[in-house]
Motif scaffolding. Structure first.
Motif, PDB file in Angstrom:
ATOM      1  N   VAL A  13       0.864  -0.872   0.155  1.00 25.91           N
ATOM      2  CA  VAL A  13      -0.154  -0.145   0.124  1.00 25.91           C
ATOM      3  C   VAL A  13       0.925   0.937   0.281  1.00 25.91           C
ATOM      4  N   ARG A  14       1.775   1.401   1.057  1.00 29.26           N
ATOM      5  CA  ARG A  14       2.408   2.563   0.751  1.00 29.26           C
ATOM      6  C   ARG A  14       3.254   2.688  -0.746  1.00 29.26           C
ATOM      7  N   ALA A  15       4.060   1.973  -0.946  1.00 27.76           N
ATOM      8  CA  ALA A  15       4.751   1.718  -1.730  1.00 27.76           C
ATOM      9  C   ALA A  15       3.627   2.523  -3.196  1.00 27.76           C
ATOM     10  N   LYS A  16       2.899   1.869  -3.461  1.00 21.88           N
ATOM     11  CA  LYS A  16       1.809   2.052  -4.715  1.00 21.88           C
ATOM     12  C   LYS A  16       1.502   3.735  -4.800  1.00 21.88           C
ATOM     13  N   SER A  17       1.446   4.280  -2.618  1.00 24.16           N
ATOM     14  CA  SER A  17       0.516   5.075  -2.877  1.00 24.16           C
ATOM     15  C   SER A  17       2.136   6.482  -3.091  1.00 24.16           C
ATOM     16  N   VAL A  18       3.292   6.084  -3.326  1.00 27.23           N
ATOM     17  CA  VAL A  18       4.035   6.511  -3.533  1.00 27.23           C
ATOM     18  C   VAL A  18       4.952   6.508  -5.258  1.00 27.23           C
ATOM     19  N   THR A  19       4.407   5.630  -5.653  1.00 24.88           N
ATOM     20  CA  THR A  19       4.888   5.944  -6.881  1.00 24.88           C
ATOM     21  C   THR A  19       4.054   6.243  -8.097  1.00 24.88           C
ATOM     22  N   TYR A  20       3.475   5.855  -9.161  1.00 24.27           N
ATOM     23  CA  TYR A  20       2.059   6.037 -10.243  1.00 24.27           C
ATOM     24  C   TYR A  20       1.104   6.739  -9.736  1.00 24.27           C
ATOM     25  N   VAL A  21       0.685   6.532  -8.303  1.00 28.70           N
ATOM     26  CA  VAL A  21      -0.575   7.337  -7.474  1.00 28.70           C
ATOM     27  C   VAL A  21       0.324   8.545  -7.254  1.00 28.70           C
ATOM     28  N   GLY A  22       1.677   8.235  -6.950  1.00 28.27           N
ATOM     29  CA  GLY A  22       1.878   9.679  -6.335  1.00 28.27           C
ATOM     30  C   GLY A  22       2.670  10.342  -6.492  1.00 28.27           C
ATOM     31  N   GLY A  23       2.784  10.235  -8.113  1.00 29.79           N
ATOM     32  CA  GLY A  23       4.116  10.863  -9.146  1.00 29.79           C
ATOM     33  C   GLY A  23       5.013  11.105  -8.895  1.00 29.79           C
ATOM     34  N   GLY A  24       5.447   9.408  -8.184  1.00 27.98           N
ATOM     35  CA  GLY A  24       7.303   9.351  -7.974  1.00 27.98           C
ATOM     36  C   GLY A  24       7.966   9.174  -9.450  1.00 27.98           C
ATOM     37  N   GLU A  25       9.129   9.614  -9.073  1.00 24.58           N
ATOM     38  CA  GLU A  25       9.957   9.778 -10.018  1.00 24.58           C
ATOM     39  C   GLU A  25      10.406   8.137 -10.539  1.00 24.58           C
ATOM     40  N   PRO A  26      10.040   8.912 -12.315  1.00 17.93           N
ATOM     41  CA  PRO A  26      10.861   7.371 -12.825  1.00 17.93           C
ATOM     42  C   PRO A  26      12.293   6.707 -12.903  1.00 17.93           C
ATOM     43  N   VAL A  27      12.628   5.404 -12.688  1.00 18.47           N
ATOM     44  CA  VAL A  27      14.046   5.101 -12.542  1.00 18.47           C
ATOM     45  C   VAL A  27      14.304   4.152 -13.968  1.00 18.47           C
ATOM     46  N   PRO A  28      15.464   4.101 -14.559  1.00 18.72           N
ATOM     47  CA  PRO A  28      16.021   3.771 -15.158  1.00 18.72           C
ATOM     48  C   PRO A  28      15.091   2.099 -16.174  1.00 18.72           C
ATOM     49  N   ALA A  29      14.298   2.285 -17.595  1.00 15.11           N
ATOM     50  CA  ALA A  29      14.119   1.538 -18.178  1.00 15.11           C
ATOM     51  C   ALA A  29      14.263   0.127 -17.104  1.00 15.11           C
ATOM     52  N   SER A  30      13.524  -0.851 -16.926  1.00 13.94           N
ATOM     53  CA  SER A  30      13.904  -2.275 -17.056  1.00 13.94           C
ATOM     54  C   SER A  30      13.629  -3.219 -18.201  1.00 13.94           C
ATOM     55  N   ARG A  31      12.828  -2.659 -19.542  1.00 17.80           N
ATOM     56  CA  ARG A  31      12.456  -3.462 -20.498  1.00 17.80           C
ATOM     57  C   ARG A  31      12.787  -2.170 -21.627  1.00 17.80           C
ATOM     58  N   THR A  32      12.798  -2.952 -23.144  1.00 18.46           N
ATOM     59  CA  THR A  32      12.222  -1.767 -24.044  1.00 18.46           C
ATOM     60  C   THR A  32      11.004  -0.711 -23.417  1.00 18.46           C
ATOM     61  N   GLY A  33      11.388  -0.005 -23.890  1.00 13.98           N
ATOM     62  CA  GLY A  33      10.383   0.852 -23.667  1.00 13.98           C
ATOM     63  C   GLY A  33       9.639   0.950 -22.208  1.00 13.98           C
ATOM     64  N   SER A  34       9.929   0.503 -20.918  1.00 13.42           N
ATOM     65  CA  SER A  34       8.624   0.294 -20.188  1.00 13.42           C
ATOM     66  C   SER A  34       9.322   1.754 -19.188  1.00 13.42           C
ATOM     67  N   HIS A  35       8.179   1.882 -18.681  1.00 14.15           N
ATOM     68  CA  HIS A  35       8.345   2.577 -18.024  1.00 14.15           C
ATOM     69  C   HIS A  35       8.328   3.070 -15.835  1.00 14.15           C
ATOM     70  N   ASP A  36       8.987   2.344 -15.383  1.00 13.58           N
ATOM     71  CA  ASP A  36       9.332   2.041 -14.186  1.00 13.58           C
ATOM     72  C   ASP A  36       9.216   2.551 -12.790  1.00 13.58           C
ATOM     73  N   LEU A  37       8.714   2.981 -11.799  1.00 12.71           N
ATOM     74  CA  LEU A  37       8.806   3.259 -11.019  1.00 12.71           C
ATOM     75  C   LEU A  37       9.000   2.472  -9.397  1.00 12.71           C
ATOM     76  N   ALA A  38      10.459   3.030  -9.009  1.00 14.69           N
ATOM     77  CA  ALA A  38      10.711   2.258  -7.755  1.00 14.69           C
ATOM     78  C   ALA A  38      10.504   2.663  -6.379  1.00 14.69           C
ATOM     79  N   PHE A  39      10.298   2.145  -5.297  1.00  9.38           N
ATOM     80  CA  PHE A  39      10.532   2.208  -4.205  1.00  9.38           C
ATOM     81  C   PHE A  39      10.786   1.090  -2.800  1.00  9.38           C
ATOM     82  N   ALA A  40      11.300   1.855  -2.415  1.00  4.27           N
ATOM     83  CA  ALA A  40      12.180   1.241  -1.025  1.00  4.27           C
ATOM     84  C   ALA A  40      11.778   1.592   0.207  1.00  4.27           C
ATOM     85  N   GLU A  41      12.239   0.684   1.188  1.00  2.02           N
ATOM     86  CA  GLU A  41      11.649   0.360   2.465  1.00  2.02           C
ATOM     87  C   GLU A  41      12.694  -0.169   3.175  1.00  2.02           C
TER      88      GLU A  41
END
Length: 155
Positions: A13-41
């Motif tokens: 829940v925390r990760a989802k709320s701070v990534t896509y829903v929270g406008g989190g900063e993208p990280v480098p794409a892990s696959r061709t053409g992908s949009h990636d968002l990450a969170f760690a705690e």
């Protein structure tokens, strides 16, 4: 060691709320053409990786101490691109999911209305094994739909 599923669900829940829903900063794409968002705690890690915009497919992965423990796949698509676009869909989804995550959950029945659009989410199961559908409708007509499923992953 048994995984604490209550802690897992809280982290998801925390990760989802701070990534896509929270406008989190993208990280480098892990696959061709992908949009990636990450969170760690602490020992937890989260990666949401998707391709597409109006019609899109993605996967969320949670790791604990560097090992995969949970994943979710999803596919969303516009049913009526003449009546709603990717930007409007994203706006409605972010508003609805923000409200759901504020309740401390990401599964279970949920409904939210905003600016004439009705967001609905239905699911079966719990964080260990689940499937569901979300959709946006206007005047009773479904304009967008997303199907998802996931749960624990083990060796």
């Amino acid at each position: 060691m048994a995984l604490d599923v209550v802690a897992l669900e809280g982290f998801v829940v925390r990760a989802k709320s701070v990534t896509y829903v929270g406008g989190g900063e993208p990280v480098p794409a892990s696959r061709t053409g992908s949009h990636d968002l990450a969170f760690a705690e602490g020992p937890w890690g989260y990666l949401d990786s998707y391709v597409g915009a109006s019609d899109f497919l993605g996967q969320e992965l949670v790791t604990f101490e560097g090992e995969p423990v949970w994943a979710m796949n999803y596919y969303g698509y516009l049913l009526r691109p003449d009546l709603i676009d990717a930007a409007r869909t994203g706006f409605v989804i972010r508003a609805a999911l923000s409200a759901m995550y504020a309740e401390g959950r990401f599964l279970g029945g949920f409904a939210h209305e905003i600016q004439g659009y009705a967001y609905t989410d239905t699911s079966e199961g719990d964080v260990t094994h689940f499937s569901g559908t979300e959709w946006i409708s206007e005047g009773g007509e479904r304009l967008y739909e997303l199907r998802y499923h996931g749960g624990l992953v083990r060796d």
